[in-house]
Design a protein around this motif. Structure first.
Motif, PDB file in Angstrom:
ATOM      1  N   GLY A 181     -40.455  20.190  55.630  1.00 34.31           N
ATOM      2  CA  GLY A 181     -41.359  19.826  56.850  1.00 34.31           C
ATOM      3  C   GLY A 181     -42.316  18.559  56.178  1.00 34.31           C
ATOM      4  N   ILE A 182     -42.548  18.341  55.093  1.00 38.49           N
ATOM      5  CA  ILE A 182     -43.229  17.226  54.627  1.00 38.49           C
ATOM      6  C   ILE A 182     -42.557  15.850  55.056  1.00 38.49           C
ATOM      7  N   VAL A 183     -41.257  15.911  55.246  1.00 43.25           N
ATOM      8  CA  VAL A 183     -40.516  14.717  55.664  1.00 43.25           C
ATOM      9  C   VAL A 183     -40.429  14.723  57.385  1.00 43.25           C
ATOM     10  N   GLY A 184     -41.413  14.901  57.997  1.00 37.41           N
ATOM     11  CA  GLY A 184     -41.359  15.019  59.242  1.00 37.41           C
ATOM     12  C   GLY A 184     -40.524  15.958  60.111  1.00 37.41           C
ATOM     13  N   THR A 185     -40.378  17.281  59.576  1.00 33.62           N
ATOM     14  CA  THR A 185     -39.611  18.338  60.057  1.00 33.62           C
ATOM     15  C   THR A 185     -38.282  18.394  59.698  1.00 33.62           C
ATOM     16  N   LEU A 186     -37.631  16.999  59.325  1.00 34.70           N
ATOM     17  CA  LEU A 186     -36.258  16.861  59.270  1.00 34.70           C
ATOM     18  C   LEU A 186     -35.693  17.561  57.990  1.00 34.70           C
ATOM     19  N   GLY A 187     -36.224  17.816  56.786  1.00 32.33           N
ATOM     20  CA  GLY A 187     -35.715  18.741  55.785  1.00 32.33           C
ATOM     21  C   GLY A 187     -35.764  20.291  56.317  1.00 32.33           C
ATOM     22  N   SER A 188     -36.724  20.586  57.017  1.00 37.10           N
ATOM     23  CA  SER A 188     -36.810  22.031  57.337  1.00 37.10           C
ATOM     24  C   SER A 188     -35.482  22.335  58.420  1.00 37.10           C
ATOM     25  N   ILE A 189     -35.350  21.367  59.311  1.00 36.43           N
ATOM     26  CA  ILE A 189     -34.454  21.359  60.474  1.00 36.43           C
ATOM     27  C   ILE A 189     -32.958  21.574  59.787  1.00 36.43           C
ATOM     28  N   TRP A 190     -32.818  20.703  58.964  1.00 36.31           N
ATOM     29  CA  TRP A 190     -31.316  20.334  58.121  1.00 36.31           C
ATOM     30  C   TRP A 190     -31.210  21.850  57.440  1.00 36.31           C
ATOM     31  N   LEU A 191     -32.030  22.293  56.553  1.00 35.80           N
ATOM     32  CA  LEU A 191     -31.777  23.464  55.694  1.00 35.80           C
ATOM     33  C   LEU A 191     -31.473  24.759  56.492  1.00 35.80           C
ATOM     34  N   LEU A 192     -32.474  24.695  57.817  1.00 34.28           N
ATOM     35  CA  LEU A 192     -32.257  25.794  58.802  1.00 34.28           C
ATOM     36  C   LEU A 192     -30.705  25.875  59.478  1.00 34.28           C
ATOM     37  N   PHE A 193     -30.688  24.573  59.907  1.00 32.81           N
ATOM     38  CA  PHE A 193     -29.404  24.616  60.732  1.00 32.81           C
ATOM     39  C   PHE A 193     -28.065  24.667  59.601  1.00 32.81           C
ATOM     40  N   GLN A 194     -28.207  24.041  58.449  1.00 35.90           N
ATOM     41  CA  GLN A 194     -27.072  24.260  57.361  1.00 35.90           C
ATOM     42  C   GLN A 194     -26.631  25.509  56.975  1.00 35.90           C
ATOM     43  N   GLY A 237     -42.706  25.117  57.685  1.00 32.87           N
ATOM     44  CA  GLY A 237     -42.031  23.799  57.636  1.00 32.87           C
ATOM     45  C   GLY A 237     -42.323  22.885  58.875  1.00 32.87           C
ATOM     46  N   LEU A 238     -42.084  23.565  59.921  1.00 31.83           N
ATOM     47  CA  LEU A 238     -42.028  22.816  61.161  1.00 31.83           C
ATOM     48  C   LEU A 238     -43.435  22.388  61.713  1.00 31.83           C
ATOM     49  N   ARG A 239     -44.423  23.536  61.362  1.00 24.68           N
ATOM     50  CA  ARG A 239     -45.852  23.391  61.805  1.00 24.68           C
ATOM     51  C   ARG A 239     -46.421  22.122  60.581  1.00 24.68           C
ATOM     52  N   LEU A 240     -46.010  22.125  59.491  1.00 25.79           N
ATOM     53  CA  LEU A 240     -46.284  21.194  58.525  1.00 25.79           C
ATOM     54  C   LEU A 240     -45.876  19.624  58.961  1.00 25.79           C
ATOM     55  N   GLY A 241     -44.709  19.550  59.202  1.00 22.82           N
ATOM     56  CA  GLY A 241     -44.102  18.418  59.869  1.00 22.82           C
ATOM     57  C   GLY A 241     -44.636  17.870  61.070  1.00 22.82           C
ATOM     58  N   ALA A 242     -45.083  18.815  62.026  1.00 22.13           N
ATOM     59  CA  ALA A 242     -45.646  18.350  63.476  1.00 22.13           C
ATOM     60  C   ALA A 242     -46.950  17.878  63.181  1.00 22.13           C
ATOM     61  N   ALA A 243     -47.826  18.474  62.252  1.00 21.72           N
ATOM     62  CA  ALA A 243     -48.938  17.932  62.056  1.00 21.72           C
ATOM     63  C   ALA A 243     -48.985  16.396  61.334  1.00 21.72           C
ATOM     64  N   LEU A 244     -47.917  15.964  60.797  1.00 13.75           N
ATOM     65  CA  LEU A 244     -47.673  14.661  60.198  1.00 13.75           C
ATOM     66  C   LEU A 244     -47.354  13.869  61.170  1.00 13.75           C
ATOM     67  N   SER A 251     -57.343  12.443  62.929  1.00 16.31           N
ATOM     68  CA  SER A 251     -56.908  11.145  61.941  1.00 16.31           C
ATOM     69  C   SER A 251     -55.597  12.032  61.478  1.00 16.31           C
ATOM     70  N   ARG A 252     -54.526  11.344  60.970  1.00 19.05           N
ATOM     71  CA  ARG A 252     -53.342  11.826  60.247  1.00 19.05           C
ATOM     72  C   ARG A 252     -53.631  12.720  58.961  1.00 19.05           C
ATOM     73  N   ARG A 253     -54.673  12.256  58.288  1.00 17.26           N
ATOM     74  CA  ARG A 253     -55.022  12.732  57.168  1.00 17.26           C
ATOM     75  C   ARG A 253     -55.536  14.339  57.318  1.00 17.26           C
ATOM     76  N   ASP A 254     -56.560  14.393  58.515  1.00 17.19           N
ATOM     77  CA  ASP A 254     -57.017  15.567  58.742  1.00 17.19           C
ATOM     78  C   ASP A 254     -56.000  16.469  59.508  1.00 17.19           C
ATOM     79  N   ALA A 255     -55.359  15.834  60.139  1.00 15.87           N
ATOM     80  CA  ALA A 255     -54.148  16.613  60.840  1.00 15.87           C
ATOM     81  C   ALA A 255     -53.288  17.200  59.643  1.00 15.87           C
ATOM     82  N   LEU A 256     -52.887  16.358  58.951  1.00 14.64           N
ATOM     83  CA  LEU A 256     -52.178  17.140  57.737  1.00 14.64           C
ATOM     84  C   LEU A 256     -52.681  18.202  57.196  1.00 14.64           C
TER      85      LEU A 256
END
Length: 324
Positions: A181-194, A237-244, A251-256
């Motif tokens: 999720g730290i890469v904007g949810t992409l990593g979580s999405i890819w691992l789940l889909f794979q 992971g999706l929640r983390l990426g969505a905050a980013l 602020s992005r820092r507080d949201a993260l």
């Protein structure tokens, strides 16, 4: 309507309460000197009042979530004041964690749908293009399936070691689903889909070889806890990426920081589930136990899991708080 000027005026109090709460979470409430202890209580009541004002503005949902999370953390420290121990861990798992799960359930549901989308695509591609199945599974596994042998039979001869390795692998997959999720949810999405894609290919290949019962009886017991754990970790992971990606009024820092705290709390509940799943996968799943026993254990564990997550924490009432 909440104005930006009002938010700027109040942010100092919110930041101070968050700082004190973090100190108490780390060292315990007894480490605060009397002056800071009084300040802690005053700030708690002040931020509670601010939350009431924020709730009147429907456009401030993100800010409401932030303040609600901050007050929840502070509340737990004010009304317990104890260091973390086995009792507090039990209370967290029995009462607090199900509430966290229900609040963040949309993210878990999204993770589940991503996995299922992979399953559907893997099934369709396997049926339409046998070459895709060969690419995904490799010749060794295809030969094993063609011989109507389960590739998991090697676990039987080394159960303790296998159980340890399986547990380590499952926890690694869960944490990868979260960390993606730290890469904007992409990593979580890819691992789940794979993982869903691979499961769709394997289940379809086994069905074509008339081994569906062998596969699903193997998965039934441990999968009843392992798969939900992966979905929960993916949801974190999706929640983390969505905050980013979508900080809202913060602020992005507080949201993260806020999203990270929520995601980690959601992730923490999967560890005991994966411990049990790893033991089952190492001992019961590959054993010669009757198929009915494996399905019964899986159904019972999944029912208990659903009951815990759906009903846990609904009857616990804190001082000054209402029933959920």
């Amino acid at each position: 309507m909440i104005s930006n000027h009002w938010i700027e005026q109040r942010q100092g109090s919110w930041s101070r309460l968050e700082s004190l709460t973090r100190q108490v979470e780390t060292s315990g409430i007894r480490t605060l000197p009397p002056s800071e202890l009084r300040e802690f209580g005053l700030l708690y009541r002040q931020v509670a009042s601010d939350l009431s004002a924020v709730r009147s503005d429907r456009a401030a949902a993100a800010l409401e979530d932030h303040l609600n999370g901050l007050l929840s953390r502070a509340h737990n420290r004010i009304y317990t004041g104890r260091r973390t121990g086995f009792g507090s861990i039990f209370r967290f798992l029995a009462f607090d964690y199900p509430r966290i799960f229900r609040r963040l359930f949309p993210w878990v549901a999204a993770a589940t749908l991503i996995f299922l989308a992979g399953v559907v695509l893997g099934t369709l591609l396997t049926l339409a293009r046998p070459a895709f199945m060969r690419t995904m599974l490799g010749p060794q596994m295809l030969e094993t399936i063609a011989q109507h042998r389960m590739w998991t039979q090697s676990i039987v001869s080394m159960k303790p070691q296998a159980s340890s390795a399986i547990l380590t692998n499952n926890i690694s997959v869960a944490f990868m689903a979260f960390a993606g999720g730290i890469v904007g949810t992409l990593g979580s999405i890819w691992l789940l889909f794979q993982n869903g894609l691979q499961f769709g290919v394997i289940s379809t290949a086994c069905s074509q070889a008339h081994m569906a019962l062998d596969l699903f009886s193997f998965v039934a017991a441990h999968g009843s806890l392992e798969l939900p754990s992966i979905f929960i970790a993916g949801g974190a992971g999706l929640r983390l990426g969505a905050a980013l990606l979508f900080p809202g009024m913060l602020s992005r820092r507080d949201a993260l920081a806020e999203g990270g705290r929520e995601a980690i709390r959601l992730l923490s509940g999967v560890v005991p589930l994966l411990v049990v799943a790893g033991m089952l996968e190492g001992f019961l799943s590959p054993s010669g136990a009757p198929v009915a026993v494996k399905f019964t254990v899986g159904a019972a564990l999944f029912s208990l899991l659903c009951f815990w997550l759906a009903e846990g924490g609904r009857t616990r009432v804190h001082s000054g708080s209402s029933r959920e």
